[in-house]
Design a protein around this motif. Structure first.
Motif, PDB file in Angstrom:
ATOM      1  N   VAL A 150     115.300 132.882 -20.187  1.00 19.73           N
ATOM      2  CA  VAL A 150     114.072 132.458 -20.865  1.00 19.73           C
ATOM      3  C   VAL A 150     114.291 132.615 -22.359  1.00 19.73           C
ATOM      4  O   VAL A 150     115.107 133.427 -22.795  1.00 19.73           O
ATOM      5  CB  VAL A 150     112.839 133.303 -20.431  1.00 19.73           C
ATOM      6  N   ASP A 151     113.558 131.828 -23.147  1.00 26.56           N
ATOM      7  CA  ASP A 151     113.729 131.995 -24.588  1.00 26.56           C
ATOM      8  C   ASP A 151     112.882 133.166 -25.088  1.00 26.56           C
ATOM      9  O   ASP A 151     111.976 133.638 -24.418  1.00 26.56           O
ATOM     10  CB  ASP A 151     113.444 130.701 -25.368  1.00 26.56           C
ATOM     11  N   ARG A 152     113.216 133.649 -26.241  1.00 23.66           N
ATOM     12  CA  ARG A 152     112.604 134.848 -26.819  1.00 23.66           C
ATOM     13  C   ARG A 152     111.081 134.717 -26.931  1.00 23.66           C
ATOM     14  O   ARG A 152     110.351 135.652 -26.624  1.00 23.66           O
ATOM     15  CB  ARG A 152     113.209 135.120 -28.189  1.00 23.66           C
ATOM     16  N   GLU A 153     110.590 133.558 -27.378  1.00 21.49           N
ATOM     17  CA  GLU A 153     109.150 133.375 -27.569  1.00 21.49           C
ATOM     18  C   GLU A 153     108.397 133.465 -26.238  1.00 21.49           C
ATOM     19  O   GLU A 153     107.350 134.100 -26.156  1.00 21.49           O
ATOM     20  CB  GLU A 153     108.858 132.035 -28.255  1.00 21.49           C
ATOM     21  N   ASP A 154     108.935 132.820 -25.200  1.00 17.36           N
ATOM     22  CA  ASP A 154     108.294 132.885 -23.890  1.00 17.36           C
ATOM     23  C   ASP A 154     108.302 134.307 -23.341  1.00 17.36           C
ATOM     24  O   ASP A 154     107.318 134.771 -22.767  1.00 17.36           O
ATOM     25  CB  ASP A 154     108.985 131.949 -22.895  1.00 17.36           C
ATOM     26  N   ALA A 155     109.421 135.005 -23.510  1.00 18.96           N
ATOM     27  CA  ALA A 155     109.516 136.385 -23.028  1.00 18.96           C
ATOM     28  C   ALA A 155     108.540 137.289 -23.772  1.00 18.96           C
ATOM     29  O   ALA A 155     107.868 138.128 -23.161  1.00 18.96           O
ATOM     30  CB  ALA A 155     110.942 136.900 -23.187  1.00 18.96           C
TER      31      ALA A 155
ATOM     32  N   ALA B 175     105.719 136.421 -25.276  1.00 20.40           N
ATOM     33  CA  ALA B 175     104.355 136.084 -24.885  1.00 20.40           C
ATOM     34  C   ALA B 175     104.022 136.670 -23.513  1.00 20.40           C
ATOM     35  O   ALA B 175     102.938 137.254 -23.317  1.00 20.40           O
ATOM     36  CB  ALA B 175     104.159 134.567 -24.872  1.00 20.40           C
ATOM     37  N   ALA B 176     104.937 136.565 -22.573  1.00 14.46           N
ATOM     38  CA  ALA B 176     104.701 137.107 -21.230  1.00 14.46           C
ATOM     39  C   ALA B 176     104.581 138.621 -21.265  1.00 14.46           C
ATOM     40  O   ALA B 176     103.714 139.207 -20.605  1.00 14.46           O
ATOM     41  CB  ALA B 176     105.826 136.679 -20.287  1.00 14.46           C
TER      42      ALA B 176
END
Length: 117
Positions: A61-66, A68-69
């Protein structure tokens, strides 16, 4: 598990490479890195490919998605999903500097402008 981000980057890494990258900052042994990778892989955060003599691990997963989650998960677990409760706790514990307050005010101004646009 923030320590994995700088070590993983976008480049595939072996367990030995990851252990070397993390050793100085975390003190983690090879076994700890293997355990961390197994947990991250089970959560879908990293994946591996067989290659040569060693598995090569990649971020899944990319850093931004990780980020946010993880933020949503933290807010849900610790504050029952209430952003207001979290901010109130920060204010009451005096953890916010003047710079933090100015930054948050600017963020809220932008958010208010987006809703009314």
């Amino acid at each position: 598990m923030e320590a994995d981000e700088p070590a993983m980057g976008a480049v595939p890494r072996t367990i030995m490479e990851l252990t070397a990258s993390l050793k100085e900052d975390t003190g983690w042994s090879k076994n700890t890195v293997i355990t961390m990778l197994a947990r991250l892989e089970a959560k879908g955060a990293v994946r591996h490919e067989e290659g040569g003599r060693a598995k090569r691990y990649f971020p899944a997963v990319d850093r931004e998605d990780a980020a946010a989650a993880e933020t949503e998960s933290f807010l849900s677990r610790v504050y029952g999903g209430s952003l207001g409760l979290m901010m109130s706790a920060m204010v009451e514990s005096r953890q916010l500097t003047e710079a933090d307050i100015a930054e948050l005010s600017a963020i809220l101004e932008r958010a208010g402008g987006e809703e009314h646009a």
